[in-house]
Design a protein around this motif. Structure first.
Motif, mmCIF file in Angstrom:
data_model
loop_
_atom_site.group_PDB
_atom_site.id
_atom_site.type_symbol
_atom_site.label_atom_id
_atom_site.label_comp_id
_atom_site.label_asym_id
_atom_site.label_seq_id
_atom_site.Cartn_x
_atom_site.Cartn_y
_atom_site.Cartn_z
ATOM 1 N N VAL A 1 0.830 -1.206 0.000
ATOM 2 C CA VAL A 1 0.000 0.000 0.000
ATOM 3 C C VAL A 1 0.863 1.255 0.000
ATOM 4 O O VAL A 1 0.625 2.208 -0.744
ATOM 5 C CB VAL A 1 -0.941 -0.001 1.224
ATOM 6 C CG1 VAL A 1 -1.753 1.283 1.285
ATOM 7 C CG2 VAL A 1 -1.859 -1.217 1.182
ATOM 8 N N GLU A 2 1.921 1.241 0.829
ATOM 9 C CA GLU A 2 2.730 2.442 0.995
ATOM 10 C C GLU A 2 3.578 2.734 -0.239
ATOM 11 O O GLU A 2 3.806 3.898 -0.586
ATOM 12 C CB GLU A 2 3.593 2.283 2.250
ATOM 13 C CG GLU A 2 2.735 2.350 3.524
ATOM 14 C CD GLU A 2 3.321 1.556 4.679
ATOM 15 O OE1 GLU A 2 4.297 0.824 4.466
ATOM 16 O OE2 GLU A 2 2.793 1.677 5.799
ATOM 17 N N LEU A 3 4.051 1.698 -0.934
ATOM 18 C CA LEU A 3 4.795 1.916 -2.178
ATOM 19 C C LEU A 3 3.888 2.536 -3.233
ATOM 20 O O LEU A 3 4.306 3.416 -3.995
ATOM 21 C CB LEU A 3 5.381 0.593 -2.683
ATOM 22 C CG LEU A 3 6.124 0.673 -4.016
ATOM 23 C CD1 LEU A 3 7.352 1.562 -3.906
ATOM 24 C CD2 LEU A 3 6.516 -0.723 -4.498
ATOM 25 N N ARG A 4 2.646 2.087 -3.274
ATOM 26 C CA ARG A 4 1.700 2.647 -4.232
ATOM 27 C C ARG A 4 1.491 4.143 -3.979
ATOM 28 O O ARG A 4 1.444 4.942 -4.911
ATOM 29 C CB ARG A 4 0.370 1.893 -4.129
ATOM 30 C CG ARG A 4 -0.638 2.223 -5.205
ATOM 31 C CD ARG A 4 -1.894 1.414 -4.995
ATOM 32 N NE ARG A 4 -1.615 -0.005 -5.014
ATOM 33 C CZ ARG A 4 -2.302 -0.908 -4.356
ATOM 34 N NH1 ARG A 4 -3.312 -0.551 -3.591
ATOM 35 N NH2 ARG A 4 -1.996 -2.187 -4.442
ATOM 36 N N ALA A 5 1.410 4.527 -2.709
ATOM 37 C CA ALA A 5 1.234 5.947 -2.381
ATOM 38 C C ALA A 5 2.476 6.755 -2.738
ATOM 39 O O ALA A 5 2.378 7.893 -3.204
ATOM 40 C CB ALA A 5 0.915 6.096 -0.898
ATOM 41 N N LEU A 6 3.652 6.156 -2.557
ATOM 42 C CA LEU A 6 4.897 6.860 -2.861
ATOM 43 C C LEU A 6 5.086 7.095 -4.346
ATOM 44 O O LEU A 6 5.710 8.075 -4.759
ATOM 45 C CB LEU A 6 6.093 6.044 -2.346
ATOM 46 C CG LEU A 6 6.539 6.223 -0.894
ATOM 47 C CD1 LEU A 6 7.658 5.247 -0.594
ATOM 48 C CD2 LEU A 6 6.989 7.651 -0.635
ATOM 49 N N THR A 7 4.560 6.198 -5.176
ATOM 50 C CA THR A 7 4.872 6.221 -6.608
ATOM 51 C C THR A 7 3.651 6.484 -7.479
ATOM 52 O O THR A 7 3.660 6.153 -8.668
ATOM 53 C CB THR A 7 5.500 4.873 -7.025
ATOM 54 O OG1 THR A 7 4.553 3.813 -6.777
ATOM 55 C CG2 THR A 7 6.771 4.595 -6.239
ATOM 56 N N ALA A 8 2.608 7.062 -6.907
ATOM 57 C CA ALA A 8 1.377 7.365 -7.651
ATOM 58 C C ALA A 8 0.797 6.118 -8.310
ATOM 59 O O ALA A 8 0.248 6.161 -9.408
ATOM 60 C CB ALA A 8 1.643 8.436 -8.713
ATOM 61 N N GLY A 9 0.945 4.991 -7.618
ATOM 62 C CA GLY A 9 0.336 3.750 -8.093
ATOM 63 C C GLY A 9 1.137 2.972 -9.099
ATOM 64 O O GLY A 9 0.697 1.922 -9.565
ATOM 65 N N THR A 10 2.347 3.430 -9.467
ATOM 66 C CA THR A 10 3.093 2.771 -10.543
ATOM 67 C C THR A 10 4.153 1.807 -10.037
ATOM 68 O O THR A 10 4.619 0.961 -10.790
ATOM 69 C CB THR A 10 3.767 3.815 -11.438
ATOM 70 O OG1 THR A 10 4.672 4.601 -10.639
ATOM 71 C CG2 THR A 10 2.736 4.741 -12.052
ATOM 72 N N GLY A 11 4.581 1.942 -8.777
ATOM 73 C CA GLY A 11 5.647 1.086 -8.276
ATOM 74 C C GLY A 11 5.172 -0.328 -8.007
ATOM 75 O O GLY A 11 4.034 -0.562 -7.629
ATOM 76 N N ARG A 12 6.047 -1.266 -8.208
ATOM 77 C CA ARG A 12 5.743 -2.659 -7.881
ATOM 78 C C ARG A 12 7.013 -3.306 -7.321
ATOM 79 O O ARG A 12 8.128 -2.843 -7.570
ATOM 80 C CB ARG A 12 5.241 -3.427 -9.108
ATOM 81 C CG ARG A 12 6.221 -3.510 -10.255
ATOM 82 C CD ARG A 12 5.590 -4.206 -11.463
ATOM 83 N NE ARG A 12 6.539 -4.432 -12.540
ATOM 84 C CZ ARG A 12 6.828 -3.553 -13.481
ATOM 85 N NH1 ARG A 12 6.236 -2.379 -13.482
ATOM 86 N NH2 ARG A 12 7.712 -3.843 -14.422
ATOM 87 N N PHE A 13 6.822 -4.364 -6.554
ATOM 88 C CA PHE A 13 7.988 -4.996 -5.957
ATOM 89 C C PHE A 13 7.803 -6.499 -5.845
ATOM 90 O O PHE A 13 6.687 -7.021 -5.904
ATOM 91 C CB PHE A 13 8.295 -4.368 -4.590
ATOM 92 C CG PHE A 13 7.411 -4.829 -3.462
ATOM 93 C CD1 PHE A 13 7.864 -5.731 -2.515
ATOM 94 C CD2 PHE A 13 6.113 -4.344 -3.332
ATOM 95 C CE1 PHE A 13 7.066 -6.140 -1.458
ATOM 96 C CE2 PHE A 13 5.302 -4.741 -2.290
ATOM 97 C CZ PHE A 13 5.786 -5.645 -1.345
ATOM 98 N N ARG A 14 8.927 -7.185 -5.728
ATOM 99 C CA ARG A 14 8.965 -8.624 -5.484
ATOM 100 C C ARG A 14 9.812 -8.849 -4.236
ATOM 101 O O ARG A 14 10.684 -8.042 -3.916
ATOM 102 C CB ARG A 14 9.587 -9.380 -6.665
ATOM 103 C CG ARG A 14 8.914 -9.130 -7.992
ATOM 104 C CD ARG A 14 9.515 -10.017 -9.093
ATOM 105 N NE ARG A 14 10.956 -9.931 -9.159
ATOM 106 C CZ ARG A 14 11.630 -8.990 -9.804
ATOM 107 N NH1 ARG A 14 10.975 -8.019 -10.430
ATOM 108 N NH2 ARG A 14 12.952 -8.986 -9.834
ATOM 109 N N ARG A 15 9.562 -9.948 -3.575
ATOM 110 C CA ARG A 15 10.336 -10.253 -2.377
ATOM 111 C C ARG A 15 10.588 -11.742 -2.276
ATOM 112 O O ARG A 15 9.802 -12.555 -2.789
ATOM 113 C CB ARG A 15 9.596 -9.762 -1.123
ATOM 114 C CG ARG A 15 8.260 -10.439 -0.914
ATOM 115 C CD ARG A 15 7.487 -9.886 0.259
ATOM 116 N NE ARG A 15 8.044 -10.291 1.540
ATOM 117 C CZ ARG A 15 7.497 -9.988 2.709
ATOM 118 N NH1 ARG A 15 6.390 -9.268 2.749
ATOM 119 N NH2 ARG A 15 8.039 -10.393 3.829
#
Length: 719
Positions: free
Chosen positions: A693-707
């Motif tokens: 949720v927080e990455l989406r807020a930081l990047t205007a919904g464009t960021g994605r991540f894998r772990r």
């Protein structure tokens, strides 16, 4: 495109649902030829107007008597209870229209990022995409990224600029933004005509005729553009013609046009249709769901511009063993191969499976093979079952209307398939096949749930199985260490929908904090003395052992060393001491978490010829480890994951700063093409609980991540 100016009925939760507004249509729409089908996914950010645009198309086509309201929960597409509560689309919905003998399957997809799984399912079932962009809100970064994804797949596309009649609409500004984001091949076929400050019609740039919507929602007819309107649109007309000619296979057209020749409109239209169908030209249409403006023009683009399933590619196919199978063609007479793109649970009909037929023809009352492979990592175990299709339906939102068959390229709904799940392949019983699964995003936000009472636990398990069967973006996990039931979701909105669905099935549950599975280890060497001596009449218990404990490097595991001499402990009981130590390590020492990275050396002890036993030395071994822990210092270890984050260059700085605040350690960056950067870091799992949720807020919904899990590291003091 001419470019001119029963139980079969599902229940709807909204007040005055769409069934009360719908024209009589007891039977669904079925076609005999795959070329008569168009599958179109409506995509765009939440609030762009996709659902209301479908309402306007249904009203213009006479499928409903009046348009529904999102606020009242009465739209055809959004009758899911969660959609009504959240006031936005949360599921994929199918709305078919029959336009001039062409069946247009409109797939309304959610625009909110949490429901990207439903969006990808819609794109899988579709052959083209209609991007809906609000003239009020403009284009967002998520829509731009989705356009790039469709571009890589070669998906034919068109752009609808909605809400052009809104007082704050900026059609020209939004059109320019779309062209900057999507490319130079995005050009309008029509421009709005305004009268008295209101948008009253559309001017067709190729024909010079005006579609007049001033009389209301019903399409009233057309007229020739007046000289002032022609003059204002001349620049846009020239750009459109040049754009069409640039995509033409007739290499002489450009020279003839630049030489002053007036190219025949029919020639331009034919080249336009070809370019749209192959995905190299992207028409723009202004619309208003309120007034119905642009609906007639859009219907023509859908039927004449977008390709039929025959013109598109098909997924790869294998046999049940994973071996190669003959490539499929979109042929009604070919081998049956269909795919479940969405599964819902109806209280009367059981599982209702929205199904795209890629090859062959699905018919009612026929045996089929249902196979699902390749999603075991999501909790969907491989399965193969032979079942019988009893009924086929053509859905209109949640309303199911019976049809006799569904040919290759069409989309239908199947009810009462007991084992079918989203992503499964439906094929012939005597020729079972498997379609390659489509890419689905990984759920990365954990939510821990508990049943309110022991009696609710069974109901929770049953309902979770049903919900997970229809939602491949949901992963259900029972953590073996914390014993928590974890629902891995795409975000908070997705979690809310999942919990709503469970409660709607009568499950009483609540959420609790997610417990991060820590580990314990010794921070320094220690010694322990275990003395287990009991005498209570009869056979006693006697066991004494002394151990030295020392920590190992991270990942060192467990070592047990016997250094006793003189047979102070009989050899048969050495293993008993080790077993007791291991048992205590699993139970934990300070905080109840498993103990790791440890060497235990047995250095001495005592035994009794009669009272010593395996159980006694197990107890002594466990006690010795506890005493060593009491005398020494225990270090807590927390899980750390290797994280790969993909963001645009504009957000790299913000993401890196945020990672530092999360105790993350940057391990590298790399450019992945275009304007994207991949950031690699090591981050404690505790800091990733809400990162989706927080990455989406930081990047205007464009960021994605894998772990992926990396190791356990010491918890900093004070954490």
């Amino acid at each position: 495109m001419s470019v001119k100016g029963a139980k079969d009925t599902a229940r709807t939760p909204g007040r005055g649902g769409p069934e009360v507004r719908r024209a009589e249509a007891s039977n669904g729409i079925a076609v005999a030829d795959s070329k008569q089908v168009r599958n179109v996914a409506l995509v765009g950010h939440s609030g762009a107007g996709k659902t209301l645009l479908i309402e306007a198309l249904l009203a213009a086509h006479g499928m409903i008597s009046r348009k529904g309201s999102i606020a009242e929960g009465t739209t055809v597409s959004d009758s899911d209870p969660s959609a009504v509560r959240q006031q936005r689309s949360v599921t994929l919905s199918l709305v078919p229209l029959l336009i001039n003998g062409i069946k247009v399957n409109l797939l309304d997809t959610p625009g909110y990022p949490d429901f990207i799984g439903e969006l990808r399912a819609g794109l899988r079932a579709a052959d083209s995409a209609l991007f809906v962009v609000s003239a009020v809100d403009g284009i967002d970064a998520t829509t731009t990224a989705l356009w790039g994804e469709c571009e890589r797949l070669g998906t034919p596309r068109a752009v609808v600029i909605s809400r052009v009649d809104h007082p704050r609409a900026d059609y020209d500004g939004v059109l320019a933004a779309c062209q900057r984001a999507f490319g130079d091949a995005v050009l309008p076929l029509y421009v709005p005509v305004r009268s008295g400050g209101e948008t009253s019609g559309l001017l067709g740039l190729l024909t010079g005729t005006v579609s007049d919507y001033s009389a209301g929602e019903a399409y009233a007819g057309s007229r020739d553009a007046d000289p002032g309107e022609r003059a204002e649109s001349e620049t846009a007309r020239g750009r459109l013609i040049e754009g069409i000619i640039a995509e033409s296979e007739d290499e002489t057209l450009m020279d003839r046009y630049l030489g002053g020749e007036d190219i025949d409109t029919d020639v331009l239209i034919a080249d336009l249709e070809t370019a749209v169908a192959r995905g190299s030209f992207f028409p723009v249409l202004p619309t208003s769901a309120v007034t119905g403006l642009g609906t007639a023009e859009l219907m023509e683009v859908l039927t004449r511009g977008f390709p039929s399933p025959v013109e598109g590619g098909l997924p790869a196919v294998t046999d049940l063993a994973g071996g190669p199978a003959a490539a499929l063609a979109c042929d009604p007479d070919g081998p049956l191969a269909a795919e479940v793109v969405r599964t819902t649970i109806d209280p009367f009909l059981g599982r209702v499976c929205l199904t795209r037929v890629f090859s062959g023809t699905l018919r009612a009352d026929t045996p089929v093979h249902v196979g699902g492979h390749g999603l075991a990592d999501r909790g969907h175990q491989d399965h193969d079952t032979d079942e019988r299709v009893t009924h086929l339906y053509s859905p209109l939102g949640t309303n199911l209307r019976p049809v006799a068959h569904a040919v290759a390229g069409d989309i239908c709904a199947l009810a009462k398939l007991g084992s079918a799940e989203t992503g499964d392949t439906i094929s012939a019983k005597d020729q079972p096949l498997l379609l390659a699964t489509w890419e689905m995003p990984e759920p990365l936000m954990p939510v821990a749930v508990e049943a309110d009472s022991r009696s609710d636990e069974d109901a929770l398990a049953r309902s979770l199985a049903k919900v997970a069967a229809g939602d491949p973006t949901l992963r259900v996990e029972r953590n073996a260490e914390t014993h928590q039931l974890i629902l891995w979701c795409m975000g908070e909105a997705h979690a809310e929908v999942v919990l709503d669905r469970l409660r709607d099935q009568g499950v009483k549950l609540h959420t609790v904090g997610v417990v991060t599975p820590l580990r314990e280890t010794f921070a320094a060497p220690a010694t322990g003395h275990g003395r287990h001596v009991k005498q209570s009449g009869g056979h006693g218990q006697y066991a004494v052992c002394d151990i030295d404990v020392e920590p190992l490097d991270r990942g060192g595991g467990f070592e047990f060393v016997d250094k006793t001499v003189g047979g102070v402990i009989p050899g048969t009981f050495i293993a008993s001491v080790e077993k007791g130590v291991r048992s205590q390590m699993q139970k934990g020492l300070a905080a109840g978490f498993p103990v790791v990275d440890l060497r235990v050396t047995l250095v001495g002890g005592k035994a009794h010829s009669v009272d010593s036993s395996d159980a006694a030395f197990q107890a002594a071994g466990a006690l010795a480890l506890r005493e060593a822990a009491a005398a020494g210092r225990i270090q807590l270890l927390e899980p750390v994951s290797s994280v790969s984050i993909t963001v645009s260059e504009a957000h790299v700085g913000a993401v890196m700063s945020d990672l530092s605040a999360r105790r993350g350690r940057l391990t590298g960056t790399a450019t992945t093409g275009g304007e994207l950067t991949e950031i690699s870091a090591e981050v404690p799992d505790q800091e990733l609980l809400k990162y989706a949720v927080e990455l989406r807020a930081l990047t205007a919904g464009t960021g994605r991540f894998r772990r992926r899990y990396l190791r356990h590291d010491p918890v900093p003091s004070g954490s």
